[in-house]
Design an enzyme around this catalytic site. Structure first.
Site, PDB file in Angstrom:
ATOM      1  N   LYS A   1      27.645  38.708  28.880  1.00 49.06           N
ATOM      2  CA  LYS A   1      27.609  38.939  30.156  1.00 49.06           C
ATOM      3  C   LYS A   1      28.857  39.873  30.786  1.00 49.06           C
ATOM      4  O   LYS A   1      29.974  39.380  31.333  1.00 49.06           O
ATOM      5  CB  LYS A   1      27.766  37.947  31.281  1.00 49.06           C
ATOM      6  CG  LYS A   1      27.616  37.402  32.601  1.00 49.06           C
ATOM      7  CD  LYS A   1      27.998  38.311  33.954  1.00 49.06           C
ATOM      8  CE  LYS A   1      29.539  37.647  34.215  1.00 49.06           C
ATOM      9  NZ  LYS A   1      29.502  39.089  35.149  1.00 49.06           N
TER      10      LYS A   1
ATOM     11  N   SER B   1      41.057  38.383  35.820  1.00 46.76           N
ATOM     12  CA  SER B   1      42.241  38.210  36.271  1.00 46.76           C
ATOM     13  C   SER B   1      42.625  36.513  35.918  1.00 46.76           C
ATOM     14  O   SER B   1      42.367  35.906  35.252  1.00 46.76           O
ATOM     15  CB  SER B   1      42.327  37.852  37.707  1.00 46.76           C
ATOM     16  OG  SER B   1      40.829  36.810  38.930  1.00 46.76           O
TER      17      SER B   1
ATOM     18  N   CYS C   1      45.091  46.045  32.159  1.00 50.15           N
ATOM     19  CA  CYS C   1      45.428  45.066  31.853  1.00 50.15           C
ATOM     20  C   CYS C   1      47.222  45.009  31.265  1.00 50.15           C
ATOM     21  O   CYS C   1      48.377  43.972  31.358  1.00 50.15           O
ATOM     22  CB  CYS C   1      45.478  43.611  31.764  1.00 50.15           C
ATOM     23  SG  CYS C   1      44.558  43.984  29.597  1.00 50.15           S
TER      24      CYS C   1
END
Length: 498
Positions: A172, A225, A280
């Site tokens: 996904k 996140s 990140c």
């Protein structure tokens, strides 16, 4: 206009009314639409994967490795096409996208060594006439939920290892830049992967929840996140799944007084502003030790940040592209506004940038903030944009305490010529990935990636040796064959002397 559909069982599904718009971040123009699947599409993908997985798991590891070798060749030959697909929907420069492809290739190459990685253990005669062997078996059907900032690399941190271990996979991807996921499927299909072993379902929260709740999905890998990582971990574990959920970051780079400041400045520019800070592992906080070091560092950084070459991916001289969409652009701009109100000094202001011919793009220039302190929004929150904050530390110990006190612990770095300081730093720092004169310490593909604290939920890092353990389960067999000697029933707990 391009319509991007799901791929299930090797077939592209274009039917559906729920869609999301896909944009070119450099122009702000819609370039396509992607179908948004939900529980129905996830169920179909899992059903297909369940049917395909047993035959794939029964394929000898050396044959599975051949698919990984072929994928590697495909990626090398088509690396520019892959990079262009990334840049068209994400906005990062072509060179940056090529770097993403290269780091993904490392994991594909490591997955090609799967016959060696899956070798079991054997112990002969652990007791009289008794042998023991241990092996690792695939979980079955596993899934990945991946972010927008690395639409090729992060899926390829998961998929090659999961497939090489004998699992089927449901991906996904982010709905913001979905085309890369379909290209990955096509590359694997051309490399010889059987239909149904990899399936792609596009969607938003409904699709995520369907993945987390489906009883036939044994494990879920996630990158995104921290709030969503914690949600994915909690909901997935509650459904009995194995979950690795990698979250956000606030990566600090300590600059010691003895550091080569030109080297440190170069490092901060690339690590802070590459990919418009949408990494990140981006360095978002510079921590110079001592006021003199801080003044000199800011003096060097200011002109370099102002001079950053910003442009679309088609500009071969561009060092930084746009942000992913208007909402994210406005969020980052708003955090700069808030930081200024809270007392941060705006040394270089990237707000209000407009490029001729690309006026509708999501542009934000490099921004340098000085005198930032914990408690300010720009320090406490992960900005995920081209904003570098300078937090001044009086002494080395203060800098270490600052890093260790942060709730995020993804990556960190120290720049110094002092071996004692570097050794002490790597020992004392409470962060998962540490660099010494290396600003972005992302491990190579045959090591494993993973932070600490709120930067990860779950016991395993992603890719590398950790991935083999995450995508397999241990089976240990203890066997004794009849020898013609019968000792009778034994009711005590078995030991090596039995």
């Amino acid at each position: 206009m391009k319509r991007i559909g799901h791929i299930i069982g090797g077939e592209t599904i274009l039917d559906g009314s729920a869609v999301a718009s896909v944009f070119n971040p450099a122009t702000g123009q819609q370039t396509g639409e992607v179908l948004l699947g939900g529980a129905k599409e996830v169920a179909l993908a899992v059903e297909t994967a369940v049917r395909a997985q047993p035959a794939w798991a029964a394929t000898p590891p050396a044959k599975r490795a051949e698919v990984m070798f072929a994928l590697r060749d495909q990626m090398r030959e088509r690396r520019d096409e892959i990079a262009e697909t990334i840049s068209a929907e994400h906005g990062k420069t072509h060179e940056d996208a090529l770097g993403e492809v290269t780091r993904a290739l490392e994991v594909v190459e490591f997955a090609s060594s799967i016959p060696q990685l899956l070798k079991g253990d054997f112990s002969r005669a652990v007791a009289s006439g008794v042998d023991t062997f241990a092996e690792r078996e695939p979980l079955g059907v596993v899934a990945g939920i991946t972010p927008f900032n690395f639409p090729s690399m992060v899926p390829l941190w998961m998929i090659p290892m999961a497939l090489a271990c004998g699992n089927a996979f449901v991906l996904k991807p982010s709905e913001k830049d979905p085309s890369s996921a379909n290209l990955i499927h096509d590359l694997l299909s051309e490399a010889g992967l059987p239909p149904g072993v990899l399936n792609v379902v596009h969607g938003a929260k409904e699709a995520v929840d369907a993945v987390l709740d489906h009883p036939e999905i044994a494990a879920v890998s996630f990158v995104g996140s921290t709030p969503i990582a914690e949600y994915v971990y909690s909901r997935g574990c509650a459904a009995g799944k194995r979950v690795q959920a990698l979250g956000g970051a606030k990566n600090h780079m300590i600059v010691m007084p003895d550091a080569d400041l030109d080297q440190a400045t170069d490092a901060l520019l690339g690590a802070g502003f590459g990919s418009a800070g949408e990494r990140c592992m981006a360095i978002s906080v510079a921590v110079p030790v001592g006021e003199e070091t801080a003044d000199r560092l800011v003096e060097k950084l200011g002109p370099r940040v102002r001079a950053l070459k910003i442009g679309p991916s088609t500009d071969g001289e561009a060092e930084m592209g746009p942000l992913i969409n208007r909402a994210h652009h406005d969020r980052v701009s708003g955090l700069i506004d808030q930081g200024e109100k809270e007392g941060a000094a705006v040394v270089v202001d990237g707000r209000g940038l407009s490029l001729q011919g690309y006026e509708e793009g999501y542009w934000l220039g490099g921004t340098l903030l000085d005198h930032v302190k914990p408690g300010m929004s720009v320090y406490d929150q992960e900005i995920f944009g081209p904003v570098l904050s300078v937090v001044r530390a009086n002494e080395y110990g203060d800098a270490v305490e600052l890093v260790n006190a942060n709730p995020y612990a993804n990556g960190t770095a120290i720049f110094t010529r002092d071996g004692d300081a570097a050794r002490d730093f790597t020992s004392r720092i409470k962060v998962g990935m540490v660099g010494v004169n290396v600003p972005i310490p992302v491990p190579v593909g045959y090591h494993s990636f993973g932070g600490w604290k709120k930067s990860i939920f779950g016991a395993h890092g992603i890719y590398g040796p950790e991935a083999v353990h995450f995508y397999t389960r241990l089976k240990t067999v203890t066997s004794r064959w009849p020898t013609g000697i019968r000792a009778g029933a034994d009711f005590k707990f078995p030991t090596m002397n039995s």
